[in-house]
Design an enzyme around this catalytic site. Structure first.
Site, short mmCIF file in Angstrom:
data_model
loop_
_atom_site.label_atom_id
_atom_site.label_comp_id
_atom_site.label_asym_id
_atom_site.label_seq_id
_atom_site.Cartn_x
_atom_site.Cartn_y
_atom_site.Cartn_z
N HIS A 163 -9.92 0.79 -10.08
CA HIS A 163 -9.47 1.97 -9.27
C HIS A 163 -8.07 2.27 -9.50
CE1 HIS A 163 -8.24 4.12 -5.42
NE2 HIS A 163 -7.47 2.72 -5.26
N PHE A 164 -7.07 1.22 -9.62
CA PHE A 164 -5.70 1.65 -9.61
C PHE A 164 -5.11 1.94 -10.95
CE2 PHE A 164 -4.83 -3.03 -9.31
CZ PHE A 164 -4.24 -3.27 -10.72
N HIS A 165 -6.06 2.04 -11.78
CA HIS A 165 -5.83 2.54 -13.12
C HIS A 165 -6.01 4.27 -13.20
CE1 HIS A 165 -5.09 -1.33 -14.88
NE2 HIS A 165 -4.78 -0.64 -15.79
N HIS B 158 0.88 -1.23 -0.08
CA HIS B 158 0.06 0.08 -0.14
C HIS B 158 0.86 1.27 -0.03
CE1 HIS B 158 -3.87 2.00 0.00
NE2 HIS B 158 -3.19 2.82 0.65
N ARG C 4 -11.17 -10.01 -10.75
CA ARG C 4 -10.01 -9.45 -11.21
C ARG C 4 -9.12 -10.70 -11.63
NH1 ARG C 4 -6.42 -7.05 -6.49
NH2 ARG C 4 -4.99 -6.63 -8.15
N ARG C 5 -8.09 -10.20 -12.38
CA ARG C 5 -6.90 -11.18 -12.59
C ARG C 5 -7.50 -12.39 -13.44
NH1 ARG C 5 -5.31 -11.13 -6.64
NH2 ARG C 5 -3.51 -9.45 -6.56
N TYR D 143 1.65 5.37 -2.49
CA TYR D 143 2.26 6.88 -2.02
C TYR D 143 3.71 6.85 -2.50
CZ TYR D 143 -2.02 6.82 0.21
OH TYR D 143 -3.36 6.88 0.22
#
Lengths: 572, 51
Positions: free
Chosen positions: A395-397, A244, A458-459, A248
């Site tokens: 989300h992480f895209h 995580h 996912r995946r 950042y």
């Protein structure tokens, strides 16, 4: 509270040179060194991004993988290449190169030990090559979230270790340079443009302890056959200790640009130097002890600890909101200086035709939606709706693939011309690139979020999923369309970068400068406690011990080595 | 705030700059956050409650 400690220049703190427009000219050696980072980063982005559309096309029923054999042998090999090259290599090499620039430019001095930084860089390159070999030979299709029971070749883990250790060594070079600068400039606040990325390097040293322990004590011995089994639960806990704050590590260099560079590019100033620093220190403290929110459905982690980490994850919202407020206020300040009026009408006065600015503004806009999705992920109960679904890559895209990647692309639109003594090739093409990324990502990411809410995992190669209900079809097609637009965008980016690199040098006056924004309030008026590492590092260590200590003790002393044996490579 | 009012803001180059547009945008953001978060919450509830 004493606001100014030891003001240089007697009672007038503003006598100290302001930390903008530093006047420090990068040496040719420094430019070459930063350029080497950028070459590896952009090459990784290029190759990795070509793998992304393969997945999105597969979702829509266009399976191109058979045509790529034997180079790409499976969906999961392509997915691993995409994740490792884009999420780990592009980011890490860009960030260490960018931090080199912000360190020497902001501090107005060379690196204290340039050979140390160069050693770190070349160690990262050796690690990258070592990692690439097993991935390209389909011996490490374990995705970039490489925890067991999937097992890769030992070379994959050894190579990643070298990349991480190399980045640590580059970090030591930055710390020592800041320390040398502070000896020479006692009582002067560190320039934010340098301090921010160095705080990020410090956070990275702490965060990567998780994967370092995991690889050295478990994955590497396992892949070498020295131990027969691993404990997937403990390995996941180690991984998400790093996984995580990794987000950042990617984001803070983009924030550095948004806080400390973008205001200059829009004709304004940083709204608050103090707020910028406070946000970065808060990220140092709260971005690491939140990993269990990735493990909400792991049965081996007690609910109490999941709840504690959920609360701590919410605390990341505060520095995020400080960032949103300060960055937008800085932009508003610049736009109003340019003649902007109205409650939101000033937005039109931002220099949207500058591709570097447009890319970063568009990245920031989509990031706001990424933040909303992130809060959903972090909510203990809501997470059950979207856990391990297509929502998560959706989300992480928005975060790593847009807030980070599109911002980094925008930064390279001045950085690459600056270090090469050239002008950006075809700013119009670069502008089209930024907008196509924005549009493509809206289509792609929205479809992935919706698919997640509809239960799509996912995946998974969803184009082959016999269980796919009809209601997924339109959204799967939208994933393909979004992926196609993103492919066009990344090709435009590579085209602009290559044409810029091979263009002729121009007069120095025509070369873009490094945009360093001054702050509205003099940095020397920033409280001294916002310029010191010690209290924040102590706080970070204490919070880590409280948030992770008991669980690490419990999981290590009750280790359950039950993962499958030495030949568990289900992707083949 | 109207356009006419906003042009009466103090000169931008001082420490008393009030980012009213920023506050408005952040208010919209918080509203969107609550709305979207709640929409997922409704999905959660609609799938049934477990005890």
């Amino acid at each position: 509270m004493t606001v100014v400690e030891e003001p240089v220049g007697g009672s007038d703190p503003t006598r100290v040179d302001r930390n903008f427009d530093t006047g420090y000219e990068l040496s040719q050696d420094e430019k070459r060194f930063i350029g080497q980072h950028m070459i590896v980063a952009i090459a990784a982005l290029t190759i990795g991004s070509l793998m992304g559309p393969l997945q999105s096309f597969q979702f829509g029923g266009l399976d191109l993988y058979p045509y790529l054999e034997p180079i790409i042998q499976s969906y999961y090999q392509g997915l691993t290449l995409h994740g490792v090259l884009n999420a780990l290599v592009w980011t890490t090499f860009f960030i260490t190169g960018f931090t080199t620039l912000t360190t020497v430019k902001g501090l107005r001095r060379p690196l204290a030990y340039p050979k140390l930084n160069k050693f770190g860089f070349w160690l990262m390159v050796v690690g990258l090559v070592t990692t690439a070999v097993p991935i390209l030979t389909d011996s490490a299709s374990v995705l970039y979230t490489f925890y067991p029971p999937l097992k890769a070749s030992w070379a994959f883990y050894a190579g990643l270790t070298l990349v991480v250790v190399g980045s640590w060594i580059e970090g030591y070079g930055f710390f020592l340079t800041l320390a040398a600068w502070r000896k020479e400039n006692r009582g002067v606040r560190s320039p934010f443009i340098s301090l921010g990325p160095i705080i990020n390097a410090a956070m990275w040293q702490i965060a990567t302890l998780g994967v370092a322990v995991s690889i050295l004590t478990m994955l590497l011995p396992w892949s070498l056959g020295l131990i027969d089994n691993t404990d997937p639960e403990l390995a996941r806990t180690y991984f998400w200790f790093t996984g995580h704050p990794l987000v950042y590590f990617w984001l803070l260099p983009a924030y550095t640009s948004w806080y400390g560079m973008l205001p200059k590019q829009v004709g304004g100033k940083l709204f608050s130097d103090s707020m910028a620093r406070l946000a970065f220190w808060m990220f140092l403290i709260v971005s690491v002890p939140v990993g269990f929110h990735h493990q909400f459905v792991d049965p081996g982690v007690p609910e109490t600890w999941k709840y504690i980490h959920a609360i701590l994850t919410y605390s990341v919202f505060f520095p995020s909101m400080i960032t949103a407020f300060t960055v937008i206020a800085s932009l508003e300040y610049g736009a109003r200086r340019n003649g902007g009026t109205g409650l939101v009408g000033w937005i039109r006065k931002l220099p949207w035709t500058d591709p570097s600015v447009a890319a970063q503004l568009l990245a920031a806009i989509l990031f706001m939606f990424g933040g909303i999705g992130g809060l959903t992920n972090a909510s203990y109960n809501l997470n059950l709706v979207i856990h391990n679904t297509a929502w998560v890559p959706g989300h992480f895209h928005l975060t790593v693939a847009t807030a980070v990647t599109l911002s980094f692309m925008g930064i390279t639109y001045w950085l690459v011309p600056h270090i090469m003594g050239k002008q950006l090739f075809s700013p119009t093409t670069a502008l089209v690139q930024a907008w196509t990324w924005f549009v493509g990502m809206i289509i792609f990411s929205n479809a992935m979020h919706v698919l997640g809410l509809l239960g799509a995992p996912r995946r998974s190669p969803l184009g082959d999923a016999a269980y796919a209900p009809e209601e997924w079809n339109g959204h799967l097609l939208r994933v393909s369309i979004g992926g196609a637009i993103l492919l066009v965008s990344v090709l435009l980016y590579v085209y602009v970068m290559v044409r810029t690199a091979i263009s002729k040098k121009v007069e120095p006056a025509l070369v873009p400068e490094v945009p360093i924004a001054e702050s509205i309030r003099h940095p020397q008026l920033t409280p001294v406690w916002l310029d010191r590492f010690k209290p924040w590092l102590i706080a970070a260590a204490l919070l880590l011990v409280i948030a992770y200590g008991p669980q690490f003790v419990d999981q290590i002393f009750n280790m359950n080595l039950n993962s499958p044996g030495p030949d568990f490579v289900p992707w083949k | 705030m109207t356009d006419a009012e906003s042009t009466e803001m103090p000169a931008a180059d001082d420490e008393h700059f009030k980012p009213v547009g920023t506050m408005f945008i952040l208010a919209l953001f918080v509203a969107a956050l609550i709305l979207l978060w709640a929409s997922v919450y409704v999905i959660l509830i609609s799938r049934g409650v477990t005890v």
